[in-house]
Design an enzyme around this catalytic site. Structure first.
Site, mmCIF file in Angstrom:
data_model
loop_
_atom_site.group_PDB
_atom_site.id
_atom_site.type_symbol
_atom_site.label_atom_id
_atom_site.label_comp_id
_atom_site.label_asym_id
_atom_site.label_seq_id
_atom_site.Cartn_x
_atom_site.Cartn_y
_atom_site.Cartn_z
ATOM 1 N N TYR A 193 -1.340 0.425 10.741
ATOM 2 C CA TYR A 193 -1.637 -0.238 9.464
ATOM 3 C C TYR A 193 -0.441 -0.131 8.520
ATOM 4 C CZ TYR A 193 -3.536 -0.794 4.735
ATOM 5 O OH TYR A 193 -3.742 -1.177 3.425
ATOM 6 N N LYS A 224 1.877 -3.126 6.974
ATOM 7 C CA LYS A 224 2.034 -3.330 5.520
ATOM 8 C C LYS A 224 3.515 -3.363 5.129
ATOM 9 C CE LYS A 224 -2.027 -3.843 3.592
ATOM 10 N NZ LYS A 224 -2.378 -5.064 2.849
ATOM 11 N N GLU A 268 0.219 3.616 1.771
ATOM 12 C CA GLU A 268 0.317 4.052 3.175
ATOM 13 C C GLU A 268 1.711 3.789 3.730
ATOM 14 O OE1 GLU A 268 -1.736 5.436 5.872
ATOM 15 O OE2 GLU A 268 -2.479 6.284 4.015
ATOM 16 N N SER A 295 0.812 -1.224 0.000
ATOM 17 C CA SER A 295 0.000 0.000 0.000
ATOM 18 C C SER A 295 0.843 1.270 0.000
ATOM 19 C CB SER A 295 -0.871 -0.009 1.268
ATOM 20 O OG SER A 295 -1.414 1.265 1.508
ATOM 21 N N ARG A 323 -16.675 0.327 -2.438
ATOM 22 C CA ARG A 323 -15.803 0.761 -1.341
ATOM 23 C C ARG A 323 -16.589 0.741 -0.037
ATOM 24 N NH1 ARG A 323 -10.618 1.132 0.498
ATOM 25 N NH2 ARG A 323 -9.632 3.115 -0.028
#
Ligand code: NAP
Ligand code: F7E
Length: 328
Positions: free
Chosen positions: A151, A155, A129, A127, A186
């Site tokens: 998170y 990842k 992120e 991701s 979503r």
């Protein structure tokens, strides 16, 4: 007939990827957690040809059993606790599922493929992120990772573990570093869908206003249907590798609000939107913009849906759903 096993089948990407693989003639197996999972019905009605197997990414033996039953050529690891805001509230659980779950998936595939380490091609859902406090603009495969949430940290662990299994055991394991991708499927907790649902309800007189957090964050938003095609393309390469998947454009939450409200005929959204500190994050990712040159040149991939079309698609879909629910 090629065979694929998808974890996270009940999620946004799981559904689009299963649809794509079925259209290409694959036999598709979905790995789904939980006793009496309420989303089973959604998968069974949307994609009745998907064969569902139960298990949990935190349970290695359940992944091994799913591999034995499905005998896949391709394994797509999309399962995760994926809501960034929730990851601060449940950092340990997020680390177990989103981080250690990747190790379980890789280890299960390695044990299952002992005779030939590249027997099952592996995709890991990495991701943007992971870039967090971004160290270069735009971000590409060489950008230093600086995650800003539990998170993001989980990842990063899964990303490097995928690279490590590729380098240690010769597995055909690829990571897609996907920037935000959205769709009518979503989850309603994510900002784009939260806005498209609220805008449709406000325009129908069913809701007065909408509470949001940081309106200045910028994201590189694409369409999920385009992004699952990139996942498939990665696993068709002779050599496994890592690829950034992005539109290479960035927009703020304010710009998303502009387009969504204009789509229902409201020029000034400020009277309808409230800022609520409850939706602010302990640490924010301020700016994401990808550089997907490598995927475009090597995989021949490019996004088809642009930002205004994505916003219109999501608002139109929610308008239709809200009208149906309200009997309008
Ligand atoms: P999503 O809609 O939140 O779906 C997540 C899936 O993971 C759900 O099917 C969920 O199943 C499953 N899951 C959760 N915990 C699990 C567990 N313990 N064992 C097995 N499965 C579990 O996410 P998405 O948007 O489709 O994203 C797919 C993947 O890409 C995720 O790994 C996400 O982190 C990653 N990603 C997403 C984006 C994006 O913008 N969408 C960008 C980059 C990376 P339940 O139905 O049981 O909850
Ligand atoms: O937040 C801001 C929020 O939750 C986007 C996941 O798929 O993409 C997703 O993570 C931005 C953030 O997505 C609200 O602060 C303002 O800056 O839609 P989001 P995300 O955190 O970018 C990445 C690539 C993933 O991998 C993740 O799995 O919007 N924001 N107000 C808000 N966000 C939410 N959810 N709700 C608000 O009210």
């Amino acid at each position: 007939m090629p065979r694929a096993l998808i974890t996270g089948i009940t999620g946004q990407d799981g559904l689009y990827l299963a649809e794509l693989l079925l259209s290409k003639g694959y036999e598709v197996y979905g790995f789904m957690r939980g006793q009496n999972n309420p989303k089973r019905e959604l998968v069974e009605t949307t994609l009745p040809d998907v064969k569902l197997l139960t298990g949990d990414l935190t349970d290695l033996s359940s992944i091994l059993r799913a591999l034995d039953s499905s005998k896949p050529d391709e394994f797509y690891n999309l399962g995760a606790i994926s809501f960034v805001a929730y990851s601060w509230e449940n950092a340990h659980l997020t680390s177990e599922v989103t981080g250690l779950g990747v190790l379980n998936a890789l280890e299960a595939v390695r044990l299952y493929s002992k005779d030939d380490p590249s027997k099952v091609r592996f995709y890991q859902a990495s991701s943007s992120e992971m870039y967090g406090k971004v160290q270069t603009v735009p971000q590409n495969e060489d950008t230093l990772l600086w995650p800003r949430s539990p998170y993001g940290v989980a990842k990063v662990y899964g990303h490097y573990m995928t690279i490590n299994y590729r380098e240690s055991y010769g597995m055909h394991a690829s990571s897609g570093i996907l920037f935000n991708h959205e769709s009518p499927r979503r989850g309603p907790e994510f900002v784009t869908r939260k806005i498209s649902q609220a805008v449709s309800r406000i325009s129908l007189g069913l809701q007065k206003d909408l509470s949001l957090g940081n309106l200045d964050a910028r994201r590189d938003w694409g369409f999920a249907g385009d992004y699952v095609d990139a996942m498939w393309r990665m696993l068709q390469q002779d050599t496994a590798d890592d690829y950034v998947i992005s539109t290479n454009e960035t927009h703020s939450i304010r710009e998303y609000l502009d387009l969504a409200f204009k789509h229902v005929g409201i020029e000034d959204w400020t009277p309808y939107v409230k800022q609520d500190p409850r939706f602010m994050r302990p640490a924010e990712v301020d700016l994401l913009i990808g550089d997907s040159t490598k995927a475009r040149t090597t995989l021949g991939w490019e996004p088809k849906v642009d930002f205004p079309s994505l916003v219109a698609m999501m608002v139109d879909s929610d308008l239709a759903e809200q009208k149906r629910l309200a009997g309008l």
